[in-house]
Design a protein around this motif. Structure first.
Motif, short mmCIF file in Angstrom:
data_model
loop_
_atom_site.label_atom_id
_atom_site.label_comp_id
_atom_site.label_asym_id
_atom_site.label_seq_id
_atom_site.Cartn_x
_atom_site.Cartn_y
_atom_site.Cartn_z
N GLY A 150 0.84 -1.18 -0.09
CA GLY A 150 0.08 0.04 0.05
C GLY A 150 1.05 1.91 0.30
O GLY A 150 2.53 1.05 -0.61
N PHE A 151 0.49 2.12 0.37
CA PHE A 151 0.98 3.69 0.51
C PHE A 151 0.48 4.70 1.30
O PHE A 151 -0.30 4.47 2.20
CB PHE A 151 1.06 3.86 -0.92
N VAL A 152 1.11 5.56 1.93
CA VAL A 152 0.80 6.78 2.88
C VAL A 152 1.33 7.99 2.46
O VAL A 152 1.90 7.82 1.77
CB VAL A 152 1.59 6.46 4.01
N LEU A 153 -0.14 9.08 2.01
CA LEU A 153 -0.24 9.95 1.11
C LEU A 153 0.33 10.68 1.77
O LEU A 153 -1.09 10.87 3.00
CB LEU A 153 -0.58 9.94 -0.26
N ARG A 154 0.35 12.26 1.83
CA ARG A 154 0.88 13.47 2.81
C ARG A 154 1.06 14.66 2.42
O ARG A 154 2.29 14.66 0.96
CB ARG A 154 1.99 13.43 3.87
#
Length: 178
Positions: A150-154
């Motif tokens: 998955g990913f973490v977007l900021r």
């Protein structure tokens, strides 16, 4: 002090110094080159983080690799070596790039993934971010090999966690509450 906060302070100091010296664009190019070089060279990252290698040797290696770097960047190497923080160079460069993009009026988004983004996926994310923010956004891809998927977007104060780690943590909280 946390590593990220320390890196942000160094980056801000470099930004101010580069503005005074009228070397902002050159400093940004240096920081981009530093980030790319460190991302591609695991051995260099190991050397910079090694407690066995003297700081002056680390500084000499950096000055040798980045011979065409601006005075601002060379001063950063010296400052980090003096304060025994040369291992923060990658984070400082990343923070500097983010500050410079903000100074130019662009938003900077960071996306944390387990593997590097493909060009096509990066373009899709940038397109969606433009819809969400209404601005052109620069994307900074950070790699965490420990991430399951998955990913973490900021973007600014907003965070979207679509990582498997985040979903598992949410599931755990839900099960513990019941």
């Amino acid at each position: 002090m946390s590593e990220l906060r320390a890196a942000a302070r160094y980056a801000k100091a470099v930004m101010e110094y580069a503005q005074e010296q009228k070397q902002l664009e050159q400093a940004e190019q240096d920081m981009i080159l530093i980030r790319e070089t460190l991302a591609e060279n695991r051995d260099l990252r190991t050397v910079l983080n090694s407690p066995v290698i003297k700081g002056s040797d680390k500084q000499a290696i950096l000055e040798g690799l980045f011979k065409k770097a601006s005075k601002t960047t060379l001063n950063l190497f010296a400052l980090l070596e003096e304060n025994k923080r040369i291992g923060l160079l990658d984070e400082v460069a990343g923070q500097f790039i983010q500050l410079y993009e903000e100074l130019k009026g662009q938003d900077v988004a960071s996306v944390l993934t387990a593997v590097p983004l493909t060009e096509a996926l990066e373009q899709k994310i940038l397109k969606q971010l433009k819809v969400i923010t209404g601005k052109d956004v620069t994307l900074n891809n950070e790699i965490d090999p420990n991430m399951i998927g998955g990913f973490v977007l900021r973007v600014g104060d907003l965070e979207y966690n679509a990582s498997l780690d985040g979903k598992l943590a949410h599931l755990k909280r839900t099960l513990v509450q019941k």
